[in-house]
Structures are given as C-alpha cells and as structure tokens.
Design a protein around this motif. Structure first.
Motif, PDB file in Angstrom:
ATOM      1  N   SER A 184       7.230   0.121  -5.271  1.00  0.00           N
ATOM      2  CA  SER A 184       7.729   1.169  -6.160  1.00  0.00           C
ATOM      3  C   SER A 184       8.317   0.569  -7.434  1.00  0.00           C
ATOM      4  O   SER A 184       8.143   1.108  -8.537  1.00  0.00           O
ATOM      5  CB  SER A 184       8.791   2.005  -5.437  1.00  0.00           C
ATOM      6  N   PRO A 186       7.405  -1.637   0.618  1.00  0.00           N
ATOM      7  CA  PRO A 186       7.309  -0.326  -0.042  1.00  0.00           C
ATOM      8  C   PRO A 186       8.259  -0.196  -1.227  1.00  0.00           C
ATOM      9  O   PRO A 186       7.889   0.347  -2.286  1.00  0.00           O
ATOM     10  CB  PRO A 186       7.662   0.656   1.083  1.00  0.00           C
ATOM     11  N   ALA A 190       0.824  -1.217   0.000  1.00  0.00           N
ATOM     12  CA  ALA A 190       0.000   0.000   0.000  1.00  0.00           C
ATOM     13  C   ALA A 190       0.854   1.261   0.000  1.00  0.00           C
ATOM     14  O   ALA A 190       0.460   2.296  -0.532  1.00  0.00           O
ATOM     15  CB  ALA A 190      -0.945  -0.012   1.205  1.00  0.00           C
ATOM     16  N   ARG A 191       2.041   1.219   0.610  1.00  0.00           N
ATOM     17  CA  ARG A 191       2.907   2.394   0.663  1.00  0.00           C
ATOM     18  C   ARG A 191       4.036   2.256  -0.355  1.00  0.00           C
ATOM     19  O   ARG A 191       4.537   1.167  -0.606  1.00  0.00           O
ATOM     20  CB  ARG A 191       3.492   2.562   2.072  1.00  0.00           C
ATOM     21  N   ASP A 238       7.894   3.663  -1.662  1.00  0.00           N
ATOM     22  CA  ASP A 238       9.119   4.334  -1.240  1.00  0.00           C
ATOM     23  C   ASP A 238       9.444   5.403  -2.285  1.00  0.00           C
ATOM     24  O   ASP A 238       9.840   5.099  -3.409  1.00  0.00           O
ATOM     25  CB  ASP A 238      10.263   3.328  -1.135  1.00  0.00           C
TER      26      ASP A 238
END
Length: 259
Positions: free
Chosen positions: A234, A230, A53-54, A56
């Motif tokens: 990305s 993360p 979900a997140r 970098d």
C-alpha cells in the motif's frame, strides 16, 4: 545531394574511450549472471513479489498513509523552496556579479553541496536534528541548493548582455539593471529548473524516510522490516500515485509557462 558531414578524430576517440570504459566495467565487476537467472533465484523472487499481491485498505492504515503522503509532500516542497532561495542568493556571486574573486569559491561551495547525496546529508543531520522530517527537509534543501545554484548561475551568465548594458549606459544602477534586464530573461528557465527539481525531491523524500527522515519512506522501511507485505504494498502504491500526480502537475505548470 548534401555533402556528408565530416567526423572529427576527437569524436572518434571519445566514442572509442566510452566503448573501452564500458567493456572494462563489465570485465572488472564480479557480475554473477548465472546466479541471477537460476531457478532458486526466480523462485524466491516470485515468493517475495507475491507477498505484495494484497493491499491493506483498512481505514486506520489509510489515515496513516495519508499522513505519510502529506509529510513527504511537505518535505519536498519546503526543501525545494529553501533550496531555490539559497540557490538564487549563491547564484549571484557564482555568476560573477559580486566580482571575479567570489566566483570560484562560491562555485566550489555549490559543488560540495550537490556532490554529497541526500542520503548522506540526512544521515549527518539526523545526528544533530534527530529522527523525523526536519532532517530530511534540510538534507533536500542542502543538496538541491547546490544543484539549483549552479543552474541559476549558468542561466544568468547565458542571458543576452545587451538589455543590461543598455540600461547601465542610460544611468540605471546595477541592481535595477539586474532586476529589469537579467532576471526577467532568466526567470522562466530558473522556474522550470525549480519545478523539475521538485519532481526529483518527491522521489528523494520518499527514499530519505528509509534512514529515519519521516514520510512514506519511513513507513515502508518499518513494514518491510516486519515483513508486513500488504502494508508495504500500500505504501508503494501511494508513492507511485503521488509521483505520477506531481509529475502531471509539474508538466502542466511548465507547459503553461512556455505559452
């Protein structure tokens, strides 16, 4: 009212064979649909996906991401270029232009090249060339040369023979007749094949990094092995954006060729 088209027995037999093959595949494979749809499987899958979900977006990691993206693009572009050149050279004897004796052996070589997947080529070449993009580029070139060589040979064989025959009857050499009659007719189709294979090699280059052949795939394997979600997310987003951009550019180029 137009007459109803007749359906041949060979068509019916082929369709029945495909249905039986699909049914036999479902019966013979140990497909555990219950485990796939269990609450435990859904829960663990949800937890795994939430790790992505997140993203970098730190400056240092974005620089590494840009380097990996450029490396993947370079691998795919150089591998496709080498494959197009090798495919063109092999397509000449594969299309029968070097005599009937060379046609079958060269086509068998092309079959070997394209029958071995890029991952297998890369695994073998990593032993000789070591880790990094060099082995990945050669793996893409070898597999794609087999594909393009066959497609180029078929394109040459399917060109109308009248222009080449007319030039030969008027005293032109075999090379001149090929350059001025066969190649101009087959070139648009050959270029379209090359662009399409470049699109495929973008995806393949990203996957080849998983076995240590450099690029975004190697970054993805590294961060997934350390459960750095993360960073892995990305890398996946960079892959998606790169493939979408290349697909758009390739579509625009093919559309311009058809005008």
């Amino acid at each position: 009212m137009p007459a109803r088209p007749a359906i041949s027995w060979s068509t019916v037999a082929l369709l029945l064979g495909l249905v039986l093959l699909a049914a036999a595949s479902f019966i013979s494979l140990p497909l555990n649909w219950k485990a796939l749809a269990s609450l435990e499987a859904i829960r663990t899958t949800k937890e795994f996906l939430l790790g992505f979900a997140r993203l970098d977006t730190s400056a240092g990691f974005l620089r590494k991401l840009a380097t990996g993206t450029a490396e993947t693009l370079a691998m795919s572009a150089l591998g496709t270029l080498l494959a197009a050149l090798a495919g063109l050279l092999l397509a000449l004897p594969a299309s029968g232009r070097a005599g009937p004796a060379a046609r079958l052996p060269v086509r068998m070589v092309l079959n070997v090249f394209r029958s071995i997947p890029e991952l297998v080529w890369a695994s073998m070449l990593l032993i000789a060339a070591g880790l990094g993009p060099f082995a990945g580029t050669l793996a893409l070139a070898l597999h794609t040369a087999g594909v393009l060589g066959r497609l180029f040979a078929d394109a040459m064989e399917n060109t109308p023979a009248l222009p080449e025959t007319s030039l030969r009857l008027n005293g032109a050499s075999s090379l001149a007749a090929f350059l001025y009659a066969v190649l101009p007719q087959a070139a648009p189709q050959m270029l379209s094949y090359t662009l399409y294979r470049w699109e495929n090699n973008i995806r393949a280059a990203a996957v080849l990094g998983v076995v240590g052949a450099g690029g975004l795939g190697q970054m993805l394997k590294y961060h997934l092995s350390l459960f750095q979600m993360p960073q892995a997310a990305s890398v996946i987003v960079a892959m998606l954006l790169m493939v979408a951009a290349v697909d758009g550019v390739s579509f625009w180029m093919r559309r311009g060729m058809m005008r």
